[in-house]
Structures are given as structure tokens and as C-alpha cells.
Design a protein around this motif. Sequence first.
Motif, PDB file in Angstrom:
ATOM      1  N   ALA A  80       0.832  -1.207   0.000  1.00 53.22           N
ATOM      2  CA  ALA A  80       0.000   0.000   0.000  1.00 53.22           C
ATOM      3  C   ALA A  80       0.868   1.259   0.000  1.00 53.22           C
ATOM      4  O   ALA A  80       0.571   2.231  -0.696  1.00 53.22           O
ATOM      5  N   GLU A  81       1.955   1.252   0.753  1.00 57.06           N
ATOM      6  CA  GLU A  81       2.849   2.407   0.795  1.00 57.06           C
ATOM      7  C   GLU A  81       3.550   2.609  -0.541  1.00 57.06           C
ATOM      8  O   GLU A  81       3.762   3.746  -0.973  1.00 57.06           O
TER       9      GLU A  81
ATOM     10  N   GLU B  48       1.028   4.148  -2.766  1.00 57.66           N
ATOM     11  CA  GLU B  48       0.868   5.552  -2.386  1.00 57.66           C
ATOM     12  C   GLU B  48       1.914   6.424  -3.090  1.00 57.66           C
ATOM     13  O   GLU B  48       1.584   7.469  -3.654  1.00 57.66           O
TER      14      GLU B  48
ATOM     15  N   LEU C   2      -4.772   0.055  -4.870  1.00 63.15           N
ATOM     16  CA  LEU C   2      -4.662   0.510  -3.485  1.00 63.15           C
ATOM     17  C   LEU C   2      -5.908   0.123  -2.701  1.00 63.15           C
ATOM     18  O   LEU C   2      -5.815  -0.412  -1.591  1.00 63.15           O
TER      19      LEU C   2
ATOM     20  N   LEU D  60      -3.566   6.520   4.518  1.00 64.28           N
ATOM     21  CA  LEU D  60      -3.911   5.684   3.369  1.00 64.28           C
ATOM     22  C   LEU D  60      -5.423   5.645   3.170  1.00 64.28           C
ATOM     23  O   LEU D  60      -5.911   5.673   2.040  1.00 64.28           O
TER      24      LEU D  60
END
Length: 71
Positions: free
Chosen positions: A10-11, A14, A32, A50
Motif C-alpha cells: 500500500a505504501e 501511495e 490501493l 492511506l
Amino acid sequence: MNVETLLSRAETLEAKIQKADDMDRYELHQQLHRTLVNIEQNGGRVPTRLRRLDLELLDQEIEDSFDNMPV
């Protein structure tokens, strides 16, 4: 996948979203969103930033859909 791996993914997404153009941003947002859902399904907690990014991108997609509507 374990929660730590999903959070890392997820990071990474991002960071890619921040650099992406509009066409790529849509697909990256879909990835995502699915990743965030998987984090929750595996008992993890989604970081606020997030979750906020996911909602901001969703709002942008909804707004963009109205731009194409005839008046």
C-alpha cells in the motif's frame, strides 16, 4: 499475504499515485483500494493517511465522472 506485506504494498502504491498521471492514477487507486480491503480482512489496521488517500481518490473519480455528463 500477511498484513506487513500488504502495508508495504500500500505504501509503494501511495508513492506511485503521487507521481502518476490521471490515466495511471485510476488503475493504481483500484489496486490501493483492494490492498486496503485485504489489510482489513486479514485483521490489520489501515493507517489514516492511506484511508484518506483512498477516499480523496474516490471523490476525484466521482467528480471526474460528472465532468463528462451532458448538460
